[in-house]
Design a protein around this motif. Structure first.
Motif, PDB file in Angstrom:
ATOM      1  N   GLN A  14      11.657   4.988   6.610  1.00 59.43           N
ATOM      2  CA  GLN A  14      12.873   5.768   6.780  1.00 59.43           C
ATOM      3  C   GLN A  14      12.621   6.940   7.745  1.00 59.43           C
ATOM      4  OE1 GLN A  14      16.498   6.100   6.856  1.00 59.43           O
ATOM      5  NE2 GLN A  14      15.884   4.559   5.348  1.00 59.43           N
TER       6      GLN A  14
ATOM      7  N   ARG B   9      17.575 -10.983   7.814  1.00 57.88           N
ATOM      8  CA  ARG B   9      17.769 -10.723   6.378  1.00 57.88           C
ATOM      9  C   ARG B   9      18.993 -11.456   5.840  1.00 57.88           C
ATOM     10  NH1 ARG B   9      14.148  -5.628   6.938  1.00 57.88           N
ATOM     11  NH2 ARG B   9      12.461  -6.506   5.718  1.00 57.88           N
TER      12      ARG B   9
ATOM     13  N   THR C 263       7.343  -6.784   3.468  1.00 55.38           N
ATOM     14  CA  THR C 263       6.600  -6.552   4.704  1.00 55.38           C
ATOM     15  C   THR C 263       7.098  -5.260   5.335  1.00 55.38           C
ATOM     16  OG1 THR C 263       5.962  -7.515   6.832  1.00 55.38           O
ATOM     17  CG2 THR C 263       8.220  -7.890   6.126  1.00 55.38           C
TER      18      THR C 263
ATOM     19  N   THR D  25      10.974   6.518   2.433  1.00 53.79           N
ATOM     20  CA  THR D  25       9.609   6.013   2.648  1.00 53.79           C
ATOM     21  C   THR D  25       9.225   6.319   4.100  1.00 53.79           C
ATOM     22  OG1 THR D  25      10.375   3.899   3.500  1.00 53.79           O
ATOM     23  CG2 THR D  25      10.063   4.027   1.113  1.00 53.79           C
TER      24      THR D  25
ATOM     25  N   ASP E 129      -2.858  -9.536   6.333  1.00 53.60           N
ATOM     26  CA  ASP E 129      -1.681  -9.344   7.184  1.00 53.60           C
ATOM     27  C   ASP E 129      -0.694 -10.460   6.816  1.00 53.60           C
ATOM     28  OD1 ASP E 129       0.212  -9.395   9.214  1.00 53.60           O
ATOM     29  OD2 ASP E 129      -1.225  -8.820  10.775  1.00 53.60           O
ATOM     30  N   VAL E 130       0.474 -10.096   6.321  1.00 54.16           N
ATOM     31  CA  VAL E 130       1.405 -11.130   5.852  1.00 54.16           C
ATOM     32  C   VAL E 130       1.935 -12.020   6.982  1.00 54.16           C
ATOM     33  CG1 VAL E 130       2.116  -9.837   3.788  1.00 54.16           C
ATOM     34  CG2 VAL E 130       3.480  -9.655   5.886  1.00 54.16           C
TER      35      VAL E 130
ATOM     36  N   SER F 181       0.826  -1.203   0.000  1.00 52.92           N
ATOM     37  CA  SER F 181       0.000   0.000   0.000  1.00 52.92           C
ATOM     38  C   SER F 181       0.862   1.255   0.000  1.00 52.92           C
ATOM     39  CB  SER F 181      -0.947   0.007   1.204  1.00 52.92           C
ATOM     40  OG  SER F 181      -0.223   0.053   2.408  1.00 52.92           O
TER      41      SER F 181
ATOM     42  N   THR G 143      16.041   4.272   1.662  1.00 55.35           N
ATOM     43  CA  THR G 143      15.046   4.640   0.642  1.00 55.35           C
ATOM     44  C   THR G 143      14.017   5.535   1.304  1.00 55.35           C
ATOM     45  OG1 THR G 143      15.401   2.460  -0.338  1.00 55.35           O
ATOM     46  CG2 THR G 143      13.439   3.668  -1.057  1.00 55.35           C
TER      47      THR G 143
ATOM     48  N   ILE H 198       8.187   0.889  -0.843  1.00 53.52           N
ATOM     49  CA  ILE H 198       8.858   0.056  -1.840  1.00 53.52           C
ATOM     50  C   ILE H 198       7.882  -0.936  -2.478  1.00 53.52           C
ATOM     51  CG2 ILE H 198      10.652  -1.722  -2.114  1.00 53.52           C
ATOM     52  CD1 ILE H 198      12.226  -0.195   0.138  1.00 53.52           C
TER      53      ILE H 198
END
Ligand code: NAD
Length: 264
Positions: free
Chosen positions: A196, A162, A94, A193, A66-67, A16, A191, A19
């Motif tokens: 950030q 990650r 996510t 957003t 919701d992931v 939504s 990035t 990224i």
């Protein structure tokens, strides 16, 4: 370059804003029919409208999910298949996990981080790989972070998990590339957003500086002296999701403006 994915069905998670939304937009502009999800219906609908205005009303659908919730992922896939057909391209994404130093994190925060950062990728991949394998074509692109390569003290959970997702992309590639499925990770640098701005507030509080200064530090982390626009991450994602990237699999691609200093 024609990316060769006109008419493909792409699912982009957590799209939504930021990224994820930029990835969905990039894929829709390449002619993919795009299914986006997020938790909040209002922002999701606004993103759907924005993509529809750019690419066409029938190029995009949205689904509140919701992931972190397994049955939400199943329902999103079902709805996508019913409306658009089987998923050819899946971009896992996510929100970022809690930002804190190691000794400040509780078990509950770690477990929530595992669910939101790692397990959604595991579960969504597991749902779509069998169909992709049957059809002999698939693209998995996992949005992770440059911290997979260069740890960040306030991003303890993100850094740990990650790095694991880079390993997972490699394992998925080893096990499924022979069936036409490529699996890659994209590692964004700083990035601009909402995430950030949130991190700038955390860093500002920690360092006793103001938010503007914290944002300037983030921009200075790259030799380009600026943060990425989300579309610059999305273009790399669209390429890896494309026909043109058919011989690229298992990689962790930094899109960080040259910030990470490791050689190779
Ligand atoms: P953002 O906060 O701008 O957007 C996050 C999106 O995810 C929103 O659409 C939000 O609604 C959605 N979302 C969050 N939790 C969700 C959930 N449980 N289920 C479904 N949707 C959910 O963030 P962003 O900057 O676009 O970051 C996206 C990912 O990229 C994050 O995992 C972040 O850690 C990572 N990343 C961001 C940066 C950066 O500088 N922005 C850098 C490296 C990595």
């Amino acid at each position: 370059m024609d990316l060769g994915i006109d008419g493909r069905v792409a699912m982009v998670a957590a799209a939504s804003k930021g990224i994820g939304k930029a990835c969905a937009m990039a894929l829709a502009r390449e002619g993919c029919r795009v299914s986006i999800c997020a938790r909040g219906a209002e922002a999701l609908e606004a993103a759907r409208e924005e993509i529809a205005a750019a690419a066409g009303e029938d190029m995009v659908m949205d689904f509140v999910a919701d992931v972190c919730v397994p049955c939400d992922l199943e329902a999103w896939l079902r709805a996508t298949e019913e409306t658009m057909g089987p998923a050819d391209i899946v971009v896992t994404n996510t929100g970022g996990p809690p930002a804190a130093r190691f000794m400040d994190l509780t078990d509950a925060q770690w477990m929530a981080g595992v669910d939101s950062t790692l397990m959604n990728v595991v579960r969504l991949s597991r749902l779509v790989i069998p169909g992709m394998a049957e059809r002999g074509w698939g693209r998995l692109v996992h949005i992770t972070s440059l911290v997979a390569k260069q740890p960040n003290d306030i991003l303890t959970i993100s850094t740990t998990l990650r790095a694991g997702l880079s390993a997972l992309a490699r394992l998925q590639s080893n096990q499924h590339a022979g069936r036409g499925i490529t699996a890659n990770a994209v590692l964004p640098g700083n990035t601009l957003t909402d995430r950030q701005y949130h991190l700038a507030r955390v860093r500002a509080a920690e360092l006793g500086i103001d938010e503007t200064e914290a944002l300037a530090h983030a921009a200075a982390a790259s030799p380009m002296g600026r943060m990425a626009d989300p579309s610059e991450i999305a273009d790399a994602v669209a390429f890896l999701a494309s026909e043109r990237a058919s011989y690229i699999s298992g990689i962790s691609l930094l899109v960080d403006g040259g910030a990470v200093q490791a050689i190779g």
